[in-house]
Design a protein around this motif. Structure first.
Motif: not given
Length: 266
Positions: A241-247
């Motif tokens: 999971i990306s820490k930028e998008t939470e996706k």
């Protein structure tokens, strides 16, 4: 077990690449420094040539760390592509600690579908088909092992059951302050925390095979560092999971640099 044809090709390519990598590993090799200050050896170049020889006959275009990067105006037309790191963990290769890998992934519309990670020094092979939700590990005795023999000894990966002891994967070469802060935050939540160190994409494999719970990466990585590992994790229900998008991390982006991310079971 019947494997996807592209997965078979990726496995064959990774084993042959592993063979040429170890030929260089056993010599007094030279180290070059690339423009981005990262190291490069003859093993990277030779492995890249070998992998290209397997993947180029497929109709699928290739993004490889060691290929000339193709303009996004061309890449954005690609529905599907290979993402390759011929030697992930070149620093580990130079240190001769064995913790370097061959990474090959097939990505469709930005999402990893197939992944192969081969560890040439130990002849350990991980491979996954995300669509089938299948991931396996095979301990080989030769880089020239047949696909039939691989399938006979491949064991399904199984993640770790949840306990109060959280094993966190830390990098051999890149333990950032943010990562240390993340670990401290886990400790304050009342969990016992143990740090497990590994180089290269083996960090993904530790979580996918149940030898760790979580892998936070708060330092730079490129798409070829993570695509194969994400495929192997996703196939067993582990998210990246990306820490930028939470996706989930996506691939074949305009900028091939990844955001920070966390690998853990969903």
């Amino acid at each position: 077990m019947e494997l996807n044809k592209n997965l078979q090709i990726a496995i064959d390519a990774s084993l042959k690449a592993g063979e040429v990598i170890m030929e260089v590993y056993d010599t007094a090799f030279d180290v070059e420094i690339k423009d981005d200050k990262s190291p490069l050896t003859q093993a990277d170049k030779k492995a890249n040539d070998v992998i290209n020889s397997f993947l180029q006959p497929t109709p699928v275009p290739i993004i490889s760390e060691e290929n000339k990067q193709i303009d996004f105006n061309v890449r954005k037309q690609w529905d599907t592509c290979w993402i390759v790191d011929p030697v992930d963990g070149t620093k580990e290769f130079i240190k001769r600690n064995g913790e370097f890998t061959v990474n090959i992934a097939l990505v469709h519309k930005g999402v990893p579908q197939l992944g192969v990670i081969y560890v040439p020094a130990t002849k350990t092979l991980y491979f996954a088909d995300v669509v089938k939700a299948e991931a396996f590990k095979a301990e080989l005795t030769s880089h020239q092992t047949s696909l039939e023999a691989i399938l006979q000894q491949a064991k399904p990966l199984q993640t770790k059951p949840r306990t109060n002891n959280i094993e966190v994967v830390g990098s051999r070469s890149h333990m950032s302050q943010e990562t240390m802060d993340f670990v401290e935050a886990l400790k304050t939540s009342g969990s016992d925390v143990t740090i497990v160190s590994k180089g290269s994409s083996l960090k993904f494999c530790l979580v996918a095979e149940g030898n760790a719970d979580i892998y936070p990466r708060f330092a730079p990585t490129m798409e070829w560092d993570t695509a194969a590992g994400q495929a192997i994790c996703n196939a067993v229900g582990v998210d990246v999971i990306s820490k930028e998008t939470e996706k989930p991390l996506l691939y074949n982006k305009e900028n091939l640099l990844n955001p920070w991310f966390v690998v853990s079971k969903n």
